[in-house]
Design an enzyme around this catalytic site. Structure first.
Site, PDB file in Angstrom:
ATOM      1  CG  ASN A   1      -0.321   0.009   2.512  1.00 43.28           C
ATOM      2  OD1 ASN A   1       0.871  -0.267   2.620  1.00 43.28           O
ATOM      3  ND2 ASN A   1      -1.075   0.295   3.554  1.00 43.28           N
ATOM      4  CB  CYS A   2       4.485   1.859   0.175  1.00 42.73           C
ATOM      5  SG  CYS A   2       5.734   3.113  -0.147  1.00 42.73           S
ATOM      6  CG  ASP A   3       0.835   6.590  -2.265  1.00 44.43           C
ATOM      7  OD1 ASP A   3       0.003   5.670  -2.417  1.00 44.43           O
ATOM      8  OD2 ASP A   3       0.553   7.682  -1.739  1.00 44.43           O
TER       9      ASP A   3
END
Length: 121
Positions: free
Chosen positions: A10-12
């Site tokens: 979920n890290c951009d």
């Protein structure tokens, strides 16, 4: 050739890197720190390759939430490794390896051509 992307889904920044790699036609395996943990032997290899300082994300939320004593205690490779193993989110993401060699720590679209060159070398 084997490419592994280490990070958190979920890290951009990890998302951008994964999209870019797919657009470049790079086959890779994703190693999810949250599900698979941080591989201690790889952390040793990363520290040997790039040093411990680039691996510790001092700009991220996880670092900012640490107490001052913990932050002050990160002074060398051993203390950084201990923190990275206990707090995976403090590792700058993604770490990208090609055939066991670190080719990138972090991802920036503006420097993607540098990564492309390292992946094709």
């Amino acid at each position: 050739m084997s490419t592994i992307v280490y990070g958190i889904p979920n890290c951009d920044t990890v998302k951008k890197a994964r999209v870019w790699l797919s657009e470049q036609g790079v086959d890779y395996t994703f190693h999810d720190y949250k599900k698979q943990g941080v591989p201690a032997e790889r952390v040793d290899a990363w520290i040997a390759a790039v040093g411990w300082e680039p691996l510790v994300n001092r700009q991220g939320t996880t670092w900012r939430k640490l107490d001052e004593a913990t932050k002050a205690g990160v002074v060398d490779a051993a203390s950084a490794k201990a923190l990275m193993l206990s707090q995976a989110s403090v590792i700058k993401r993604p770490v990208i390896e090609r055939d066991g060699v670190v080719v990138s720590v972090g991802f920036d679209n503006n420097r993607a051509s540098d990564l492309a060159a390292r992946l094709s070398a």
